[in-house]
Design a protein around this motif. Structure first.
Motif, short mmCIF file in Angstrom:
data_model
loop_
_atom_site.label_atom_id
_atom_site.label_comp_id
_atom_site.label_asym_id
_atom_site.label_seq_id
_atom_site.Cartn_x
_atom_site.Cartn_y
_atom_site.Cartn_z
N ASP A 130 0.87 -1.14 0.04
CA ASP A 130 0.09 0.05 -0.05
C ASP A 130 0.69 1.16 0.07
O ASP A 130 0.54 2.36 -0.60
N ARG A 145 1.14 5.11 -2.43
CA ARG A 145 0.94 5.98 -1.51
C ARG A 145 2.37 6.66 -1.22
O ARG A 145 2.86 6.62 0.12
N CYS A 191 -6.99 4.02 1.18
CA CYS A 191 -6.56 2.95 0.08
C CYS A 191 -7.92 2.24 -0.53
O CYS A 191 -7.94 2.18 -1.66
#
Length: 344
Positions: free
Chosen positions: A11, A15, A40
């Motif tokens: 993730d 990001r 997310c």
């Protein structure tokens, strides 16, 4: 545990701004987990907008403040998507029970509609306070738990169960005032003297009372009539405001103390900006409007209007506010505004 760490790493690849803030020490791992878990699942464009709005302020926020800021930003960026997620989650509503290690048991409702949960929570508080005034012993958490069980089991709630009352011969009980003492029964100094019931001695409230429950906590209306002058509402149906739920079942008038802030355009149905409930957090526009409808059916509800500029700074406030939902839709709001002195 390994799977969780791997998923977090993947993730963070998506990001990079959050990863950079973590690597530089601006935010710690608990804040990163909150950001990732709430950002997310969003659509990419919405995720970028929420991240841009919240991440710069994240270093100065606590984890609780960060979660609330994210909720507020998500509701503002895409109210329709937030509504769809909530409605989908409510399809999994359920009641769970399990045994605790101490031998006690837990009963919990999950994925419930937020407006109903807020209203139910405040009703538990109101009944617990009523029990407390009647002599029930224990803190509010304990009394709320016993009220919760009494309601589910169909037991009377107008008075506390005998097991929670202080015994008459207990030395801890406050002795009754004698007729000659100030504040004794029937004397002018008494908060409940027969000559002026309810005029002094703290806040009072007025709400439909189908179960015989009296004296629920609520703000006093200085302009309203005395309790004995008010018409009985016990047999009146609760009016459905302009924003009923899909089932057509309205919330009852809210009991107890709840402070809900709603943008004017949201209340009027012209926008879907999020509201906020003190002690609960940001609310979807639908939930905020339903709570406003429920509060409008309680005559002790106090309304206030704060006028802000584009930066959110208060410029004036409304006094003598009267607000009520119209059966045909919309609201009628009457107020007199007064300016707020500018900051030096």
């Amino acid at each position: 545990a390994a799977h969780s760490e791997f998923a977090l790493a993947m993730d963070l690849i998506d990001r990079p701004a959050i990863a950079t803030a973590l690597e530089s020490g601006q935010i710690d791992l608990p804040k990163v987990r909150i950001l990732i878990s709430m950002i997310c699942p969003l659509e990419p464009a919405h995720a970028d907008a929420v991240e841009s709005a919240v991440l710069p302020a994240a270093p100065a926020l606590t984890t609780g403040e960060l979660r609330a800021a994210l909720q507020r930003a998500i509701l503002a960026v895409d109210p329709d998507a937030a509504r769809r997620r909530r409605e989908e989650a409510q399809k999994d509503a359920r009641v769970e029970r399990w045994i605790d290690p101490e031998g006690t048991a837990t009963l919990a409702g999950r994925c419930l509609p937020p407006a109903e949960v807020l209203a139910a929570d405040k009703r538990l508080c109101a009944i617990a306070k009523s029990w407390k005034r009647q002599g029930a012993q224990g803190g509010m958490d304990l009394l709320r738990a016993h009220v919760y069980l009494a309601l589910l089991l169909g037991h009377p709630i107008a008075t506390p169960p005998p097991g929670r009352l202080l015994l008459p011969d207990s030395p801890a009980q406050t002795p009754p005032r004698s007729p000659g003492q100030p504040g004794g029964p029937g004397l002018p100094g008494s908060p409940r003297s027969s000559g002026d019931p309810g005029r002094s001695g703290g806040p009072r409230s007025y709400m439909p009372d189908p179960e015989g429950l009296e004296g629920l906590e609520g703000p006093e209306d200085p302009e309203g009539p005395h309790p004995e002058e008010r018409p009985a509402l016990r047999d009146e149906p609760v009016p459905i405001g302009p924003h009923p739920p899909a089932t057509g079942v309205p919330l009852p008038p809210l009991a107890g103390e709840v402070n809900v802030t709603i943008p004017m355009l949201t209340l009027l149905g012209l926008a879907d900006g999020p509201g906020e409930a003190a002690g609960y957090g940001p609310l979807h526009a639908d939930t905020a409007r339903r709570l406003a409808d429920a509060m409008a059916t309680n005559r002790t509800t106090r309304w206030g209007v704060i006028i802000t500029n584009q930066d959110g700074r208060a410029m004036g406030y409304g006094s003598s506010v009267r607000a009520r939902p119209l059966s045909a839709g919309g609201w009628k709001i009457t107020l007199t505004t007064e300016p707020i002195a500018p900051y030096p």
